[in-house]
Design an enzyme around this catalytic site. Structure first.
Site, mmCIF file in Angstrom:
data_model
loop_
_atom_site.group_PDB
_atom_site.id
_atom_site.type_symbol
_atom_site.label_atom_id
_atom_site.label_comp_id
_atom_site.label_asym_id
_atom_site.label_seq_id
_atom_site.Cartn_x
_atom_site.Cartn_y
_atom_site.Cartn_z
ATOM 1 N N HIS A 50 0.863 -1.124 -0.078
ATOM 2 C CA HIS A 50 -0.145 0.060 0.136
ATOM 3 C C HIS A 50 0.803 1.383 0.198
ATOM 4 O O HIS A 50 1.899 1.019 0.352
ATOM 5 C CB HIS A 50 -0.947 0.095 1.218
ATOM 6 C CG HIS A 50 -2.146 -0.952 1.255
ATOM 7 N ND1 HIS A 50 -3.069 -0.956 1.908
ATOM 8 C CD2 HIS A 50 -1.905 -2.295 0.793
ATOM 9 C CE1 HIS A 50 -3.943 -1.875 1.715
ATOM 10 N NE2 HIS A 50 -3.067 -2.704 0.968
ATOM 11 N N GLU A 52 0.810 4.051 1.841
ATOM 12 C CA GLU A 52 1.192 4.355 3.297
ATOM 13 C C GLU A 52 2.523 3.394 3.456
ATOM 14 O O GLU A 52 3.487 3.902 4.119
ATOM 15 C CB GLU A 52 0.095 4.349 4.069
ATOM 16 C CG GLU A 52 -0.950 5.211 3.851
ATOM 17 C CD GLU A 52 -2.175 4.068 3.188
ATOM 18 O OE1 GLU A 52 -3.208 4.572 3.148
ATOM 19 O OE2 GLU A 52 -1.783 3.349 2.151
ATOM 20 N N CYS A 80 -6.289 1.887 5.735
ATOM 21 C CA CYS A 80 -6.949 0.848 6.019
ATOM 22 C C CYS A 80 -6.449 0.276 7.558
ATOM 23 O O CYS A 80 -5.605 1.055 7.932
ATOM 24 C CB CYS A 80 -6.780 -0.285 5.080
ATOM 25 S SG CYS A 80 -4.889 -0.833 5.040
ATOM 26 N N CYS A 83 -2.470 -0.101 7.424
ATOM 27 C CA CYS A 83 -1.772 1.036 7.295
ATOM 28 C C CYS A 83 -1.811 1.813 8.684
ATOM 29 O O CYS A 83 -1.008 2.394 9.226
ATOM 30 C CB CYS A 83 -2.436 1.904 6.077
ATOM 31 S SG CYS A 83 -1.859 0.929 4.651
#
Length: 154
Positions: A50, A52, A80, A83
């Site tokens: 992801h 992040e 999410c 993260c």
């Protein structure tokens, strides 16, 4: 947020299937961008890739420490649960969010991991910065890159 949106657009230009256009940047205490990333799950076939997570890894490498306690994370979509957990563990004190994620957000919409009183770190959340631009990128992506048809019954 401009830099995070630029990163999000990069996810659409990768070789192979485009990734969901989410971008993240990490800014140091002096206002300098020290890390930038976009989703790379399709590119790397890594479910943890992801924006992040990748930005946090880059910032930690840049600073030579896992403690990002003088940094700000700017991301185009609400993080999410995975993260959000990484944000807490990295001790990031604030996040700036473009669009909320009403399905899987974990910084205030569906869950609020970053401000859970049971954890040892509290994160300031600044939402809604360039929200329309962030949401438009995602809406256009899903309209053109995902099957949006409804299954029919036989």
């Amino acid at each position: 947020m401009d830099d995070a949106l630029t990163e999000a657009r990069r996810a659409l230009r990768l070789h192979g299937p485009p990734d969901v256009p989410i971008g993240a940047v990490i800014i140091d205490a002096h206002g300098h961008t020290i890390a930038a990333a976009h989703n790379e799950r399709e590119l790397t076939q890594d479910p943890t890739a992801h924006a992040e997570i990748l930005a946090i890894r880059k910032a930690a490498t840049h600073l030579g420490t896992w403690r990002l306690d003088q940094c700000t994370l700017v991301v185009t979509l609400e993080p999410c649960a995975m993260c959000a957990g990484a944000i807490v563990l990295a001790r990031i004190p604030r996040i700036v969010i473009g669009a909320w994620d009403p399905k899987a957000g974990a910084t205030g919409s569906v869950f609020d991991i970053v401000r859970a009183p049971q954890l040892n770190h509290f994160v300031e959340v600044i939402p809604g910065i360039r929200a329309a631009d962030s949401a438009t990128l995602l809406t256009e992506f899903f309209a053109t890159h995902r099957d949006t048809t409804t299954p029919t019954t036989p």
